[in-house]
Design an enzyme around this catalytic site. Structure first.
Site, PDB file in Angstrom:
ATOM      1  N   GLY A  10       0.816  -1.212   0.000  1.00  0.00           N
ATOM      2  CA  GLY A  10       0.000   0.000   0.000  1.00  0.00           C
ATOM      3  C   GLY A  10       0.850   1.262   0.000  1.00  0.00           C
ATOM      4  N   ASN A  35      -6.295  -3.417  -1.677  1.00  0.00           N
ATOM      5  CA  ASN A  35      -6.257  -1.989  -2.025  1.00  0.00           C
ATOM      6  C   ASN A  35      -4.890  -1.600  -2.607  1.00  0.00           C
ATOM      7  OD1 ASN A  35      -7.591   0.536  -2.193  1.00  0.00           O
ATOM      8  ND2 ASN A  35      -6.517   1.258  -0.358  1.00  0.00           N
ATOM      9  N   ASP A  58      -3.911 -13.016   3.314  1.00  0.00           N
ATOM     10  CA  ASP A  58      -4.717 -12.195   4.220  1.00  0.00           C
ATOM     11  C   ASP A  58      -4.161 -12.345   5.634  1.00  0.00           C
ATOM     12  OD1 ASP A  58      -7.030 -11.402   5.966  1.00  0.00           O
ATOM     13  OD2 ASP A  58      -7.963 -11.127   3.998  1.00  0.00           O
ATOM     14  N   LYS A  84      -9.038   1.618   5.557  1.00  0.00           N
ATOM     15  CA  LYS A  84      -8.729   2.928   6.148  1.00  0.00           C
ATOM     16  C   LYS A  84      -9.697   4.063   5.820  1.00  0.00           C
ATOM     17  CE  LYS A  84      -5.808   4.492   2.376  1.00  0.00           C
ATOM     18  NZ  LYS A  84      -4.673   5.260   1.948  1.00  0.00           N
ATOM     19  N   SER A 124      -3.459   5.848  14.285  1.00  0.00           N
ATOM     20  CA  SER A 124      -3.909   7.072  13.630  1.00  0.00           C
ATOM     21  C   SER A 124      -4.276   8.137  14.657  1.00  0.00           C
ATOM     22  CB  SER A 124      -5.141   6.734  12.783  1.00  0.00           C
ATOM     23  OG  SER A 124      -5.815   7.906  12.404  1.00  0.00           O
ATOM     24  N   THR A 126      -6.767   9.706  14.503  1.00  0.00           N
ATOM     25  CA  THR A 126      -8.230   9.578  14.668  1.00  0.00           C
ATOM     26  C   THR A 126      -8.600   9.047  16.048  1.00  0.00           C
ATOM     27  OG1 THR A 126      -7.991   8.643  12.465  1.00  0.00           O
ATOM     28  CG2 THR A 126     -10.217   8.869  13.276  1.00  0.00           C
ATOM     29  N   TYR A 148     -13.739   3.309  12.287  1.00  0.00           N
ATOM     30  CA  TYR A 148     -12.318   3.171  11.935  1.00  0.00           C
ATOM     31  C   TYR A 148     -11.428   3.558  13.125  1.00  0.00           C
ATOM     32  CZ  TYR A 148      -7.804   4.512   9.907  1.00  0.00           C
ATOM     33  OH  TYR A 148      -6.461   4.659   9.649  1.00  0.00           O
ATOM     34  N   LYS A 152      -8.825   1.250  15.599  1.00  0.00           N
ATOM     35  CA  LYS A 152      -7.427   1.566  15.936  1.00  0.00           C
ATOM     36  C   LYS A 152      -7.240   1.578  17.454  1.00  0.00           C
ATOM     37  CE  LYS A 152      -5.635   2.196  11.798  1.00  0.00           C
ATOM     38  NZ  LYS A 152      -4.812   1.110  11.225  1.00  0.00           N
ATOM     39  N   LEU A 199      -7.581  14.917   0.506  1.00  0.00           N
ATOM     40  CA  LEU A 199      -7.343  16.109  -0.307  1.00  0.00           C
ATOM     41  C   LEU A 199      -6.339  15.893  -1.457  1.00  0.00           C
ATOM     42  CD1 LEU A 199      -7.864  19.095  -0.753  1.00  0.00           C
ATOM     43  CD2 LEU A 199      -6.219  19.605   1.067  1.00  0.00           C
ATOM     44  N   ASP A 294     -16.060  16.886   9.850  1.00  0.00           N
ATOM     45  CA  ASP A 294     -14.726  17.486   9.735  1.00  0.00           C
ATOM     46  C   ASP A 294     -14.442  18.417  10.915  1.00  0.00           C
ATOM     47  OD1 ASP A 294     -13.664  16.352   7.504  1.00  0.00           O
ATOM     48  OD2 ASP A 294     -13.895  18.097   6.188  1.00  0.00           O
TER      49      ASP A 294
HETATM   50  P1  NAD Z   1      -3.340   1.394   1.834  1.00  0.00           P
HETATM   51  O1  NAD Z   1      -4.753   0.983   1.653  1.00  0.00           O
HETATM   52  O2  NAD Z   1      -2.637   2.058   0.711  1.00  0.00           O
HETATM   53  O3  NAD Z   1      -2.461   0.134   2.286  1.00  0.00           O
HETATM   54  C1  NAD Z   1      -2.982  -0.879   3.115  1.00  0.00           C
HETATM   55  C2  NAD Z   1      -2.576  -2.211   2.515  1.00  0.00           C
HETATM   56  O4  NAD Z   1      -3.097  -3.253   3.352  1.00  0.00           O
HETATM   57  C3  NAD Z   1      -3.126  -2.440   1.106  1.00  0.00           C
HETATM   58  O5  NAD Z   1      -2.061  -2.809   0.250  1.00  0.00           O
HETATM   59  C4  NAD Z   1      -4.132  -3.572   1.278  1.00  0.00           C
HETATM   60  O6  NAD Z   1      -4.175  -4.403   0.135  1.00  0.00           O
HETATM   61  C5  NAD Z   1      -3.608  -4.285   2.507  1.00  0.00           C
HETATM   62  N1  NAD Z   1      -4.601  -5.013   3.308  1.00  0.00           N
HETATM   63  C6  NAD Z   1      -5.773  -4.554   3.795  1.00  0.00           C
HETATM   64  N2  NAD Z   1      -6.405  -5.529   4.485  1.00  0.00           N
HETATM   65  C7  NAD Z   1      -5.589  -6.614   4.458  1.00  0.00           C
HETATM   66  C8  NAD Z   1      -5.682  -7.917   4.986  1.00  0.00           C
HETATM   67  N3  NAD Z   1      -6.748  -8.324   5.678  1.00  0.00           N
HETATM   68  N4  NAD Z   1      -4.669  -8.779   4.777  1.00  0.00           N
HETATM   69  C9  NAD Z   1      -3.565  -8.398   4.052  1.00  0.00           C
HETATM   70  N5  NAD Z   1      -3.437  -7.190   3.506  1.00  0.00           N
HETATM   71  C10 NAD Z   1      -4.442  -6.290   3.714  1.00  0.00           C
HETATM   72  O7  NAD Z   1      -3.297   2.313   3.147  1.00  0.00           O
HETATM   73  P2  NAD Z   1      -2.119   3.218   3.715  1.00  0.00           P
HETATM   74  O8  NAD Z   1      -2.501   4.627   3.522  1.00  0.00           O
HETATM   75  O9  NAD Z   1      -0.814   2.748   3.234  1.00  0.00           O
HETATM   76  O10 NAD Z   1      -2.273   2.895   5.260  1.00  0.00           O
HETATM   77  C11 NAD Z   1      -1.503   1.915   5.919  1.00  0.00           C
HETATM   78  C12 NAD Z   1      -1.940   1.847   7.375  1.00  0.00           C
HETATM   79  O11 NAD Z   1      -1.787   3.140   7.962  1.00  0.00           O
HETATM   80  C13 NAD Z   1      -3.402   1.449   7.552  1.00  0.00           C
HETATM   81  O12 NAD Z   1      -3.491   0.593   8.671  1.00  0.00           O
HETATM   82  C14 NAD Z   1      -4.080   2.768   7.843  1.00  0.00           C
HETATM   83  O13 NAD Z   1      -5.227   2.594   8.644  1.00  0.00           O
HETATM   84  C15 NAD Z   1      -2.999   3.518   8.579  1.00  0.00           C
HETATM   85  N6  NAD Z   1      -3.156   4.977   8.496  1.00  0.00           N
HETATM   86  C16 NAD Z   1      -3.214   5.566   7.251  1.00  0.00           C
HETATM   87  C17 NAD Z   1      -3.407   6.947   7.162  1.00  0.00           C
HETATM   88  C18 NAD Z   1      -3.515   7.621   5.815  1.00  0.00           C
HETATM   89  O14 NAD Z   1      -4.038   8.730   5.737  1.00  0.00           O
HETATM   90  N7  NAD Z   1      -3.035   7.020   4.728  1.00  0.00           N
HETATM   91  C19 NAD Z   1      -3.510   7.725   8.326  1.00  0.00           C
HETATM   92  C20 NAD Z   1      -3.417   7.090   9.574  1.00  0.00           C
HETATM   93  C21 NAD Z   1      -3.244   5.715   9.640  1.00  0.00           C
HETATM   94  N1  UDP Z   2     -10.869  18.576   1.838  1.00  0.00           N
HETATM   95  C1  UDP Z   2     -11.503  19.345   0.880  1.00  0.00           C
HETATM   96  N2  UDP Z   2     -11.916  18.738  -0.277  1.00  0.00           N
HETATM   97  C2  UDP Z   2     -11.713  17.416  -0.529  1.00  0.00           C
HETATM   98  C3  UDP Z   2     -11.047  16.636   0.448  1.00  0.00           C
HETATM   99  C4  UDP Z   2     -10.654  17.252   1.621  1.00  0.00           C
HETATM  100  O1  UDP Z   2     -11.712  20.538   1.073  1.00  0.00           O
HETATM  101  O2  UDP Z   2     -12.125  16.927  -1.593  1.00  0.00           O
HETATM  102  C5  UDP Z   2     -10.411  19.216   3.078  1.00  0.00           C
HETATM  103  C6  UDP Z   2     -11.043  18.640   4.346  1.00  0.00           C
HETATM  104  O3  UDP Z   2     -12.261  19.296   4.635  1.00  0.00           O
HETATM  105  C7  UDP Z   2      -9.937  18.902   5.392  1.00  0.00           C
HETATM  106  C8  UDP Z   2      -8.646  18.789   4.577  1.00  0.00           C
HETATM  107  O4  UDP Z   2      -9.024  18.971   3.211  1.00  0.00           O
HETATM  108  O5  UDP Z   2     -10.039  20.208   5.892  1.00  0.00           O
HETATM  109  C9  UDP Z   2      -7.972  17.431   4.709  1.00  0.00           C
HETATM  110  O6  UDP Z   2      -8.926  16.411   4.429  1.00  0.00           O
HETATM  111  P1  UDP Z   2      -8.509  14.895   4.330  1.00  0.00           P
HETATM  112  O7  UDP Z   2      -9.748  14.105   4.021  1.00  0.00           O
HETATM  113  O8  UDP Z   2      -7.347  14.754   3.409  1.00  0.00           O
HETATM  114  O9  UDP Z   2      -7.967  14.556   5.785  1.00  0.00           O
HETATM  115  P2  UDP Z   2      -8.787  14.408   7.178  1.00  0.00           P
HETATM  116  O10 UDP Z   2      -9.919  15.376   7.144  1.00  0.00           O
HETATM  117  O11 UDP Z   2      -9.228  13.005   7.246  1.00  0.00           O
HETATM  118  O12 UDP Z   2      -7.790  14.768   8.226  1.00  0.00           O
END
Ligand code: NAD
Ligand code: UDP
Length: 333
Positions: A10, A35, A58, A84, A124, A126, A148, A152, A199, A294
């Site tokens: 990912g 994904n 998986d 996610k 996260s 979150t 979600y 976490k 965004l 938001d």
């Molecule tokens: P992503 O979706 O790009 O990568 C996640 C990967 O996990 C994918 O390749 C998917 O195929 C794999 N996957 C999902 N479920 C699985 C399963 N059951 N078994 C094996 N593989 C599985 O997401 P990302 O942005 O790289 O995020 C990675 C991690 O970081 C996630 O746990 C996400 O919740 C966390 N995270 C992401 C963000 C963000 O904004 N990207 C923010 C905070 C936390």
């Molecule tokens: N945002 C926006 N238009 C979009 C997507 C996001 O204006 O199409 C804004 C959103 O309201 C926030 C910021 O961009 O203020 C970041 O949003 P994102 O979804 O990337 O992150 P999160 O809100 O989950 O932290």
């Protein structure tokens, strides 16, 4: 060290794999590709010129996972696999609990069976929920507002209980803020399936003509320009945070939470401006109503990671936007 990355195909996992391989670690990726695309493996190998192991599977398949852990002589796991999308988690909560929470239980059982106890978990920001104060530090109360975030938090709680019951475990829960940007090669970046919510990928789809324009969700927040503010962190800085946590864990058993953010916040218009500067493009946009749920603003206090891990985000918003532009441009062709 031999390191297994669940979800390593990912967005964040692929960048972390590059960094680990380039710093002399042997990387094995375990991912079910729900994904992500298999072509990411070649891209990681192209950037690093290293042999990266891959098993399609998986994380809920405990036996398969345990076999890989043993066969590859894994010393530590970075657990990124998970679903996610915050909005989707409210529509399909059981799918999210089954994948994310059950998947983490399965991973821990596989690690126990293979005798491995070093784990870095992708958590996260979150987990904090509505801010009682800002910046969020790691002591801020946790009250997530969606399934979600509750996934976490449940996983974090479970990992803490595990570390109390067995003092051999070395666990780090990394609370990411807003990961953005791409590797400087332009070969890997964020490539979500379907219509994105975040965004930067939305901007990418506007550039690529998939979406006609960017909807800015509200300009009447109590922020200097009225648009929402976030703590954007370059994905390669984030990758370095994983490495720093792994190194530090070697001499620090227990379960430890760390914020990984830049400690700054930028508005939607700030990000748009820097992206337009980096790309030389004008991004069509209009202001629409606020997106439900938001927050006006949030950002990290990242001092704990700096003090203990010696880690700090180094890249700027301009670095973020120019690397994203490089990736968007290359994925367009
Ligand atoms: P992503 O979706 O790009 O990568 C996640 C990967 O996990 C994918 O390749 C998917 O195929 C794999 N996957 C999902 N479920 C699985 C399963 N059951 N078994 C094996 N593989 C599985 O997401 P990302 O942005 O790289 O995020 C990675 C991690 O970081 C996630 O746990 C996400 O919740 C966390 N995270 C992401 C963000 C963000 O904004 N990207 C923010 C905070 C936390
Ligand atoms: N945002 C926006 N238009 C979009 C997507 C996001 O204006 O199409 C804004 C959103 O309201 C926030 C910021 O961009 O203020 C970041 O949003 P994102 O979804 O990337 O992150 P999160 O809100 O989950 O932290």
């Amino acid at each position: 060290m031999n390191i297994l990355l669940t979800g390593g195909m990912g967005y964040i996992g692929s960048h972390t794999a590059v960094l680990l391989a380039n710093t002399g670690h042997q990387v094995h990726i375990y991912d079910n590709l729900c994904n992500s695309s298999p072509s990411t493996l070649e891209r990681i190998q192209k950037i690093t010129s290293k042999d990266i192991g891959f098993t399609e599977g998986d994380v809920r398949d405990t036996e398969k996972l345990a076999d890989v852990l043993r066969k590859e002589k894994i010393g530590a796991v970075i657990h990124l696999a998970g679903l996610k999308a915050v909005g989707e988690s409210s529509q399909k909560p059981i799918e999210y609990y089954a994948n994310n929470v059950q998947g983490s239980i399965s991973l821990i059982q596989a690690m126990q069976s293979a005798g491995i106890n070093t784990l870095v978990f992708s958590s996260s920001a979150t987990v904090y929920g509505d801010p009682i104060y800002l910046p969020y530090d790691e002591e801020h109360p946790t009250k997530p507002t969606n399934p979600y975030g509750r996934n976490k938090l449940q996983i974090e709680d479970m990992l803490r209980d595990l570390s109390v019951s067995d003092k051999e475990w070395k666990i780090s829960c990394l609370r990411y803020f807003n990961p953005v940007g791409a590797h400087e090669s332009g070969h890997i970046g964020e490539d979500p399936n379907g219509i994105p919510n975040n965004l930067m990928p939305v901007i990418g789809q506007v550039v690529n003509g998939i979406l006609p324009s960017l909807n800015i969700f509200g300009n009447d927040y109590d922020t200097p320009d009225g648009t929402g503010k976030r703590d954007y962190i370059h994905v390669m800085d984030l990758a370095e945070g994983h490495l720093a946590a792994l190194v530090w864990l070697q001499s620090n058993p227990g379960c430890h939470n760390f914020n990984l953010g830049s400690g700054d916040s930028y508005s939607v218009l700030d990000l748009l401006y820097h992206f337009e500067q980096a790309s030389g493009l004008k991004i069509p946009h209009q202001v629409v109503g606020r997106r439900p749920g938001d927050l006006p603003e949030y950002y990290a206090k990242a001092d704990k990671a700096e003090k203990l891990l010696g880690w700090k985000a180094k890249k700027t918003l301009s670095d973020i936007c120019s690397s994203s532009w490089l990736w968007i441009k290359s994925s367009k062709n």
